[in-house]
Design a protein around this motif. Structure first.
Motif, PDB file in Angstrom:
ATOM      1  N   THR A  86       5.291 -27.205  -4.401  1.00 33.63           N
ATOM      2  CA  THR A  86       6.708 -27.037  -4.028  1.00 33.63           C
ATOM      3  C   THR A  86       6.878 -26.763  -2.527  1.00 33.63           C
ATOM      4  O   THR A  86       7.979 -26.904  -2.001  1.00 33.63           O
ATOM      5  N   ASN A  87       5.804 -26.346  -1.868  1.00 29.59           N
ATOM      6  CA  ASN A  87       5.871 -25.934  -0.461  1.00 29.59           C
ATOM      7  C   ASN A  87       6.792 -24.746  -0.196  1.00 29.59           C
ATOM      8  O   ASN A  87       7.259 -24.562   0.927  1.00 29.59           O
ATOM      9  N   LYS A  88       7.015 -23.972  -1.235  1.00 26.51           N
ATOM     10  CA  LYS A  88       7.860 -22.778  -1.082  1.00 26.51           C
ATOM     11  C   LYS A  88       6.977 -21.525  -1.070  1.00 26.51           C
ATOM     12  O   LYS A  88       5.869 -21.541  -1.617  1.00 26.51           O
ATOM     13  N   PRO A  89       7.486 -20.411  -0.468  1.00 23.85           N
ATOM     14  CA  PRO A  89       6.720 -19.159  -0.520  1.00 23.85           C
ATOM     15  C   PRO A  89       6.486 -18.741  -1.970  1.00 23.85           C
ATOM     16  O   PRO A  89       7.284 -19.062  -2.856  1.00 23.85           O
ATOM     17  N   TRP A  90       5.419 -17.994  -2.190  1.00 27.63           N
ATOM     18  CA  TRP A  90       5.103 -17.491  -3.534  1.00 27.63           C
ATOM     19  C   TRP A  90       6.107 -16.414  -3.920  1.00 27.63           C
ATOM     20  O   TRP A  90       6.614 -15.700  -3.045  1.00 27.63           O
ATOM     21  N   PRO A  91       6.374 -16.227  -5.221  1.00 33.42           N
ATOM     22  CA  PRO A  91       7.273 -15.146  -5.658  1.00 33.42           C
ATOM     23  C   PRO A  91       6.722 -13.770  -5.270  1.00 33.42           C
ATOM     24  O   PRO A  91       5.516 -13.591  -5.123  1.00 33.42           O
ATOM     25  N   GLU A  92       7.652 -12.844  -5.119  1.00 35.87           N
ATOM     26  CA  GLU A  92       7.295 -11.475  -4.720  1.00 35.87           C
ATOM     27  C   GLU A  92       6.380 -10.812  -5.759  1.00 35.87           C
ATOM     28  O   GLU A  92       6.511 -11.054  -6.957  1.00 35.87           O
ATOM     29  N   MET A  93       5.519  -9.938  -5.269  1.00 38.85           N
ATOM     30  CA  MET A  93       4.617  -9.173  -6.149  1.00 38.85           C
ATOM     31  C   MET A  93       5.456  -8.193  -6.992  1.00 38.85           C
ATOM     32  O   MET A  93       6.189  -7.385  -6.421  1.00 38.85           O
ATOM     33  N   PRO A  94       5.368  -8.219  -8.304  1.00 43.98           N
ATOM     34  CA  PRO A  94       6.148  -7.268  -9.115  1.00 43.98           C
ATOM     35  C   PRO A  94       5.751  -5.811  -8.823  1.00 43.98           C
ATOM     36  O   PRO A  94       4.575  -5.521  -8.573  1.00 43.98           O
ATOM     37  N   ALA A  95       6.739  -4.917  -8.888  1.00 45.92           N
ATOM     38  CA  ALA A  95       6.512  -3.493  -8.591  1.00 45.92           C
ATOM     39  C   ALA A  95       5.403  -2.911  -9.469  1.00 45.92           C
ATOM     40  O   ALA A  95       4.598  -2.093  -9.017  1.00 45.92           O
ATOM     41  N   ILE A  96       5.356  -3.329 -10.705  1.00 45.44           N
ATOM     42  CA  ILE A  96       4.363  -2.799 -11.644  1.00 45.44           C
ATOM     43  C   ILE A  96       2.932  -3.064 -11.137  1.00 45.44           C
ATOM     44  O   ILE A  96       2.042  -2.229 -11.276  1.00 45.44           O
ATOM     45  N   LEU A  97       2.724  -4.206 -10.487  1.00 49.52           N
ATOM     46  CA  LEU A  97       1.391  -4.527  -9.949  1.00 49.52           C
ATOM     47  C   LEU A  97       1.130  -3.758  -8.659  1.00 49.52           C
ATOM     48  O   LEU A  97       0.024  -3.263  -8.424  1.00 49.52           O
ATOM     49  N   ARG A  98       2.177  -3.636  -7.832  1.00 51.59           N
ATOM     50  CA  ARG A  98       2.007  -2.854  -6.588  1.00 51.59           C
ATOM     51  C   ARG A  98       1.676  -1.399  -6.927  1.00 51.59           C
ATOM     52  O   ARG A  98       0.819  -0.782  -6.295  1.00 51.59           O
ATOM     53  N   ASP A  99       2.340  -0.865  -7.939  1.00 50.87           N
ATOM     54  CA  ASP A  99       2.106   0.530  -8.339  1.00 50.87           C
ATOM     55  C   ASP A  99       0.685   0.728  -8.884  1.00 50.87           C
ATOM     56  O   ASP A  99       0.028   1.718  -8.580  1.00 50.87           O
ATOM     57  N   LEU A 100       0.266  -0.225  -9.687  1.00 53.86           N
ATOM     58  CA  LEU A 100      -1.072  -0.153 -10.271  1.00 53.86           C
ATOM     59  C   LEU A 100      -2.132  -0.135  -9.161  1.00 53.86           C
ATOM     60  O   LEU A 100      -3.077   0.655  -9.174  1.00 53.86           O
ATOM     61  N   TRP A 101      -1.943  -0.999  -8.179  1.00 51.69           N
ATOM     62  CA  TRP A 101      -2.853  -1.073  -7.033  1.00 51.69           C
ATOM     63  C   TRP A 101      -2.856   0.246  -6.254  1.00 51.69           C
ATOM     64  O   TRP A 101      -3.915   0.776  -5.888  1.00 51.69           O
ATOM     65  N   ALA A 102      -1.641   0.780  -6.010  1.00 48.78           N
ATOM     66  CA  ALA A 102      -1.537   2.029  -5.238  1.00 48.78           C
ATOM     67  C   ALA A 102      -2.277   3.157  -5.954  1.00 48.78           C
ATOM     68  O   ALA A 102      -2.912   3.998  -5.319  1.00 48.78           O
ATOM     69  N   ARG A 103      -2.209   3.152  -7.273  1.00 52.39           N
ATOM     70  CA  ARG A 103      -2.854   4.202  -8.062  1.00 52.39           C
ATOM     71  C   ARG A 103      -4.362   4.043  -8.130  1.00 52.39           C
ATOM     72  O   ARG A 103      -5.106   5.001  -8.041  1.00 52.39           O
ATOM     73  N   LEU A 104      -4.819   2.812  -8.307  1.00 51.51           N
ATOM     74  CA  LEU A 104      -6.243   2.619  -8.583  1.00 51.51           C
ATOM     75  C   LEU A 104      -7.062   2.139  -7.387  1.00 51.51           C
ATOM     76  O   LEU A 104      -8.279   2.272  -7.389  1.00 51.51           O
ATOM     77  N   VAL A 105      -6.391   1.549  -6.387  1.00 56.44           N
ATOM     78  CA  VAL A 105      -7.170   0.997  -5.263  1.00 56.44           C
ATOM     79  C   VAL A 105      -6.845   1.704  -3.950  1.00 56.44           C
ATOM     80  O   VAL A 105      -7.684   2.433  -3.428  1.00 56.44           O
ATOM     81  N   ASP A 106      -5.647   1.488  -3.394  1.00 55.92           N
ATOM     82  CA  ASP A 106      -5.338   2.056  -2.081  1.00 55.92           C
ATOM     83  C   ASP A 106      -3.832   2.047  -1.844  1.00 55.92           C
ATOM     84  O   ASP A 106      -3.237   0.970  -1.715  1.00 55.92           O
ATOM     85  N   PRO A 107      -3.202   3.217  -1.750  1.00 58.49           N
ATOM     86  CA  PRO A 107      -1.751   3.256  -1.541  1.00 58.49           C
ATOM     87  C   PRO A 107      -1.339   2.798  -0.140  1.00 58.49           C
ATOM     88  O   PRO A 107      -0.180   2.459   0.079  1.00 58.49           O
TER      89      PRO A 107
END
Ligand SMILES: O=C(O)CCC(=O)C(=O)O
Ligand SMILES: [Mn+2]
Length: 216
Positions: A86-107
């Motif tokens: 499509t040559n369009k930007p990718w959809p935004e990262m859902p908050a649930i995934l950002r939160d999971l990352w902040a908790r388990l990897v690096d905030p």
């Protein structure tokens, strides 16, 4: 989000491999699948191809976030800010995934790519190392949804001893430390072994891997 927050590490696993069985509750999995379904309307699954041979992968892919992992015959494995079709930007990262990352990897260092893998019945992923990121030391966080898969992980080189573990709906796996550089893949998915994916996606399994790509 937390049904259980039970981390499993086994002595015979590579250092840095941590499994959180069923970390995502049924409701979180449901919301995440809805977010995937929504994202795929805008950024449809594409068929990645092996560099050189152009052979198609059996897994189809899309991405969340500012960067997406893609591969084709001509330019090979890489991250791109735009969808290859499509040559369009990718959809935004859902908050649930950002939160999971902040908790388990690096905030402080958010993930830049959320690679969406769709395994239709019979799809698999050969042994490989995730090595297209500049941030090679930042762990990879993987979420499994739908049918159960047999995940295989070996060592730093091809051809050595490997072991397998089962990844189920709602499981979260972290590949950090030594495990970040180990060969791994998906042998197979087990038909009807977990909740159905939305009809618009099809039967099988969704895996999302969150990756930090660039160095801060
Ligand atoms: O599907 C999985 O659980 C593993 C996916 C994977 O290794 C990858 O996308 O690089
Ligand atoms: Mn991988």
């Amino acid at each position: 989000m937390q049904a259980t927050f039970h981390a499993i590490r086994e002595p015979d696993w590579p250092e840095g491999l941590v499994l959180y069985p069923g970390l995502l509750t049924g409701n979180s999995c449901q919301s995440l699948l809805e977010a995937v379904e929504e994202a795929l309307k805008d950024a449809p699954l594409f068929v990645p191809r092996m560099p050189g041979s152009g052979r198609p992968f059996s897994v189809r892919m899309s991405n969340f976030g500012p960067l997406g992992w893609v591969s084709d015959k001509e330019k090979g494995y890489r991250y791109e800010p735009l969808h290859p079709v499509t040559n369009k930007p990718w959809p935004e990262m859902p908050a649930i995934l950002r939160d999971l990352w902040a908790r388990l990897v690096d905030p402080r260092l958010p993930p830049e790519a959320g690679l969406i893998n769709y395994y239709a019945p019979g799809a698999r992923m050969g042994l490989h190392v995730d090595a297209d990121e500049e941030a090679t030391d930042v762990p990879i966080l993987s979420v499994s949804l739908g049918w159960t898969a047999r995940f295989r992980i070996g060592g730093l080189r091809r051809g050595g001893h490997t072991l397998s573990l089962v990844l189920k709906h709602g499981d979260v796996l972290i590949m950090g430390g030594t495990a970040r550089r180990c060969y791994h893949g998906i042998d197979r998915i087990y038909p009807e072994s977990g909740p159905s994916l939305p009809a618009a996606i099809g039967p099988g399994r969704i895996n999302i891997t969150l990756r930090r790509v660039t160095l801060p």
